[in-house]
Write a protein that holds these residues in place. Structure first.
Motif, PDB file in Angstrom:
ATOM      1  N   ILE A   3       0.853  -1.185   0.000  1.00 19.22           N
ATOM      2  CA  ILE A   3       0.000   0.000   0.000  1.00 19.22           C
ATOM      3  C   ILE A   3       0.888   1.233   0.000  1.00 19.22           C
ATOM      4  N   VAL A  59      -3.719   9.583  -6.714  1.00 18.29           N
ATOM      5  CA  VAL A  59      -4.581   8.529  -6.181  1.00 18.29           C
ATOM      6  C   VAL A  59      -5.551   8.051  -7.260  1.00 18.29           C
ATOM      7  N   GLY A  62      -3.757   5.755  -9.598  1.00 16.47           N
ATOM      8  CA  GLY A  62      -3.212   4.536  -9.019  1.00 16.47           C
ATOM      9  C   GLY A  62      -1.741   4.610  -8.669  1.00 16.47           C
ATOM     10  N   ASP A  65      -2.222   4.396  -3.502  1.00 15.66           N
ATOM     11  CA  ASP A  65      -3.472   3.692  -3.188  1.00 15.66           C
ATOM     12  C   ASP A  65      -4.418   4.566  -2.375  1.00 15.66           C
ATOM     13  N   ALA A 186      -9.117   7.263  -1.501  1.00 16.33           N
ATOM     14  CA  ALA A 186      -8.562   6.003  -1.976  1.00 16.33           C
ATOM     15  C   ALA A 186      -8.801   5.845  -3.466  1.00 16.33           C
ATOM     16  N   ASN A 187      -7.892   5.130  -4.107  1.00 17.16           N
ATOM     17  CA  ASN A 187      -8.082   4.726  -5.495  1.00 17.16           C
ATOM     18  C   ASN A 187      -9.188   3.665  -5.531  1.00 17.16           C
ATOM     19  N   SER A 190      -7.891   0.088  -6.073  1.00 14.70           N
ATOM     20  CA  SER A 190      -7.148  -0.366  -4.897  1.00 14.70           C
ATOM     21  C   SER A 190      -8.098  -0.740  -3.770  1.00 14.70           C
ATOM     22  N   LYS A 194      -7.413  -4.262  -2.541  1.00 17.13           N
ATOM     23  CA  LYS A 194      -6.643  -4.257  -1.286  1.00 17.13           C
ATOM     24  C   LYS A 194      -7.507  -3.789  -0.121  1.00 17.13           C
ATOM     25  N   ILE A 198      -6.452  -1.568   3.352  1.00 13.15           N
ATOM     26  CA  ILE A 198      -6.885  -0.172   3.371  1.00 13.15           C
ATOM     27  C   ILE A 198      -7.887   0.070   4.501  1.00 13.15           C
TER      28      ILE A 198
END
Length: 289
Positions: A3, A59, A62, A65, A186-187, A190, A194, A198
């Motif tokens: 991350i 972000v 990408g 993240d 946040a992306n 992602s 993830k 996150i």
């Protein structure tokens, strides 16, 4: 699963952003050098330092993240990101301001505006379009306050938190375009790929925010005064009450209270005969985990 967190490299939100990460348990291993990248105590998390204005795009693309930046910058860039949390600091407003000696004194007077100087051309243009006012946007990278003074703009659209800088430059607030604060973003890809990591980072940050301005109060009280004590320190979901080994007359009460209430609460508890009173700092509060 790695991350990357994007943080502002400088400016008013850089220090608080780094401190927030550290309090949440994501300490930087080489923060003193403030390099472009920094490792953290978690081998799966790294930090990228960059301009706050670039974080929304990094972000969204990408390159990072998640990131911490101003809501105003996210809206200005029209960045396609997920807003995870309002971090509840760095509150500011994007306002329209005119010289104190100009004829522009109210929102109605803005119809006479021809040129607006700003660092936020998209938000500013959207505001004037909504009002049906056709203006020329003069995009500047800083020092917008000087624009009306040198005759290149009628008004400015600029960020302010207290209005002090505007007053110092003899500018009058006319209207607020946008209210902003610092947010965690946040992306979107992602967040799907993830999510677990996150979500853990967000939970750590949220816990720090929820603990701000709160203290844990621990006190021994007589059982006969317990109901009155509950009224004084109701706690988040009710106080925690425990038996005291070897003493049938006292119970231990633990409760979270606001820091601003500590002084009065201590005195009220003393009047009820409370003893062995402790007030303890709280690093993190996790509700509904």
């Amino acid at each position: 699963m790695n991350i990357r967190i994007a943080l502002p490299s400088k400016g008013r939100i850089s220090g608080p952003a780094v401190e927030l990460l550290e309090k949440s348990g994501i300490g930087l291993t080489d923060n003193s050098n403030r390099k472009l990248f920094s490792n953290t105590f978690d081998p799966e998390i790294s930090v990228m330092f960059t301009r706050a204005a670039d974080i929304p795009e990094y972000v969204a693309d990408g390159a990072a993240d998640i990131g911490i930046t101003g809501f105003d910058l996210v809206k200005e860039k029209n960045a396609d990101v997920e807003v995870l949390e309002d971090l509840n600091f760095g509150q500011t407003r994007l306002v329209v301001a005119a010289p104190e000696n100009s004829d522009i004194k109210t929102v109605d007077d803005l119809k006479n505006v021809k040129t607006v100087a700003t660092e936020f051309p998209w938000l500013t243009n959207s505001y004037f379009k909504q009002k049906g006012i056709d203006v020329k946007i003069l995009a500047l990278s800083g020092a917008t306050e000087v624009a009306p003074l040198i005759g290149v703009a009628d008004v400015i659209a600029d960020l302010t938190s207290t209005g002090t800088t505007l007053k110092m430059n003899h500018l009058r607030e006319i209207d607020t375009i946008f209210n902003s604060s610092i947010i965690l973003i946040a992306n979107k890809n992602s967040l799907k790929e993830k999510y677990e990591k996150i979500e853990a980072i967000q939970t750590g940050i949220t816990g720090v925010l929820q603990a701000e301005g709160k203290k844990l109060i621990m006190v021994n009280v007589k059982k006969e005064n317990l109901e009155k004590v509950k009224e004084l320190i109701p706690g988040m979901g009710g106080p925690t009450i425990s038996e005291i080994y070897g003493n049938k007359d006292l119970v231990a009460v633990h409760s979270v209270i606001s820091e601003k209430d500590v002084f009065q609460t201590i005195n009220d508890l003393r009047k009820l005969g409370a003893r062995d009173l402790l007030v303890v700092p709280i690093e993190r509060i996790l509700e509904n985990v």
